[in-house]
Design an enzyme around this catalytic site. Structure first.
Site, PDB file in Angstrom:
ATOM      1  N   PHE A 106       0.805  -1.227   0.000  1.00 17.53           N
ATOM      2  CA  PHE A 106       0.000   0.000   0.000  1.00 17.53           C
ATOM      3  C   PHE A 106       0.833   1.270   0.000  1.00 17.53           C
ATOM      4  O   PHE A 106       0.385   2.309  -0.461  1.00 17.53           O
ATOM      5  CB  PHE A 106      -0.938   0.013   1.207  1.00 17.53           C
ATOM      6  CG  PHE A 106      -1.982  -1.070   1.186  1.00 17.53           C
ATOM      7  CD1 PHE A 106      -2.695  -1.378   2.328  1.00 17.53           C
ATOM      8  CD2 PHE A 106      -2.251  -1.782   0.025  1.00 17.53           C
ATOM      9  CE1 PHE A 106      -3.666  -2.374   2.317  1.00 17.53           C
ATOM     10  CE2 PHE A 106      -3.207  -2.779  -0.005  1.00 17.53           C
ATOM     11  CZ  PHE A 106      -3.914  -3.077   1.150  1.00 17.53           C
ATOM     12  N   HIS A 137      -0.070  -5.602  13.589  1.00 18.30           N
ATOM     13  CA  HIS A 137      -0.935  -4.614  12.945  1.00 18.30           C
ATOM     14  C   HIS A 137      -2.359  -5.130  12.773  1.00 18.30           C
ATOM     15  O   HIS A 137      -3.150  -4.562  12.021  1.00 18.30           O
ATOM     16  CB  HIS A 137      -0.361  -4.184  11.591  1.00 18.30           C
ATOM     17  CG  HIS A 137       0.864  -3.325  11.716  1.00 18.30           C
ATOM     18  ND1 HIS A 137       1.701  -3.061  10.650  1.00 18.30           N
ATOM     19  CD2 HIS A 137       1.393  -2.669  12.784  1.00 18.30           C
ATOM     20  CE1 HIS A 137       2.692  -2.282  11.065  1.00 18.30           C
ATOM     21  NE2 HIS A 137       2.529  -2.038  12.351  1.00 18.30           N
ATOM     22  N   SER A 174      10.330  -2.787   4.621  1.00 24.74           N
ATOM     23  CA  SER A 174      11.193  -1.618   4.427  1.00 24.74           C
ATOM     24  C   SER A 174      11.815  -1.169   5.745  1.00 24.74           C
ATOM     25  O   SER A 174      12.747  -0.372   5.753  1.00 24.74           O
ATOM     26  CB  SER A 174      10.388  -0.463   3.824  1.00 24.74           C
ATOM     27  OG  SER A 174       9.357  -0.066   4.723  1.00 24.74           O
ATOM     28  N   ASN A 195      15.214  -8.313   1.704  1.00 20.23           N
ATOM     29  CA  ASN A 195      14.273  -7.347   1.141  1.00 20.23           C
ATOM     30  C   ASN A 195      14.764  -6.948  -0.250  1.00 20.23           C
ATOM     31  O   ASN A 195      15.974  -6.938  -0.521  1.00 20.23           O
ATOM     32  CB  ASN A 195      14.185  -6.102   2.048  1.00 20.23           C
ATOM     33  CG  ASN A 195      12.995  -5.229   1.714  1.00 20.23           C
ATOM     34  OD1 ASN A 195      11.862  -5.698   1.648  1.00 20.23           O
ATOM     35  ND2 ASN A 195      13.247  -3.947   1.485  1.00 20.23           N
TER      36      ASN A 195
END
Length: 253
Positions: free
Chosen positions: A36, A122, A197, A221
């Site tokens: 997102f 989350h 990130s 990553n």
């Protein structure tokens, strides 16, 4: 990324018995779920609705639910990807004790990892909860109620505000889950951050905590992160193929 890095990661995992795998959006983008926050992502097209705004206005709650149900059309049909399945295999083999995830898609559970081994810091977007009494409500029921009444749903038990079981912008992090995540991090003998990130705090503080606790830190990553300098090993690659290669070499060894 090269074979030497893969071999180094395999050795670290092979020696681990209480590893923590910390996952972000990158492990799920391979399943068709958008990141997102990236350019072109959902939050670049729609300003996020803050938690206090959600509470303050029925119209805002209706708009928040409209957006959530749009997102749910994608998340609801996604299946676990190669990264999820590889992590599940590492849990099953006894190398990984706990998965801490920033993701709300429920794909770690769908890959077969026991719920008690997963800490969702989350929240979870596969169901809704009453903010008053905590009663669970299914997303399909929410959608039906909105279609029937044209209004955001109220709790069937206490009449309170019903919200997706996710942590919104401006909403306090879940105390128990964060405490559990810190405890697991401090107990870990290896900490692997996958597809994150590492910019969103306090979640990104967990790999920092691991590093300060002298726990070997691995960052996997696609792009560089601000915490790469703390890591014992950094792999800039897609998470799924790397984790699949680790599982394959463990099985072969």
């Amino acid at each position: 990324m090269n074979d030497e890095q893969i071999d180094e990661l395999v050795g670290m995992v092979q020696r681990a018995r209480r590893a923590v795998v910390f996952t972000g959006a990158g492990i799920s983008t391979e399943c068709g779920i958008p990141d997102f926050r990236s350019p072109g992502g959902f939050w670049t097209r729609y300003k996020p609705i803050a938690y206090q705004e959600f509470l303050a206005s029925e119209d805002t709650r209706l708009e928040a639910w409209r957006r959530f149900l749009m997102i749910r059309e994608t998340i609801g049909t996604a299946e676990p990807g190669p990264g999820h399945r590889a992590v599940a295999e590492l849990v099953d083999r006894g190398h990984v004790a706990c998965v801490i995830t920033q993701n709300i898609d429920g794909l770690h559970q769908a890959a077969g990892i026991p719920a008690e081994r997963i800490i969702e810091i989350h929240g979870n977007g596969t169901y809704a909860k009453c903010l008053g009494c905590g009663l669970r409500h299914e997303i399909s029921w929410v959608a039906d109620e909105i279609a029937r009444t044209g209004r955001p749903p109220a709790c069937t038990s206490c009449g309170g505000i019903v919200k997706s079981a996710t942590i919104s912008f401006g909403q306090a992090m879940p105390e128990q889950e964060m405490a559990d995540a810190r405890a697991a991090t401090l107990d870990a003998d290896l900490f692997i951050a996958v597809g994150s990130s590492l910019q969103v705090f306090p979640a990104a503080g967990l790999p920092v905590l691991a590093s300060h606790n002298r726990t070997p830190l691995v960052i996997l990553n696609r792009e560089e992160t601000g915490l790469d300098g703390l890591a014992r090993l950094v792999l800039h690659a897609e998470s799924g193929p790397v984790l699949q290669a680790v599982v394959a070499r463990l099985a072969g060894g």
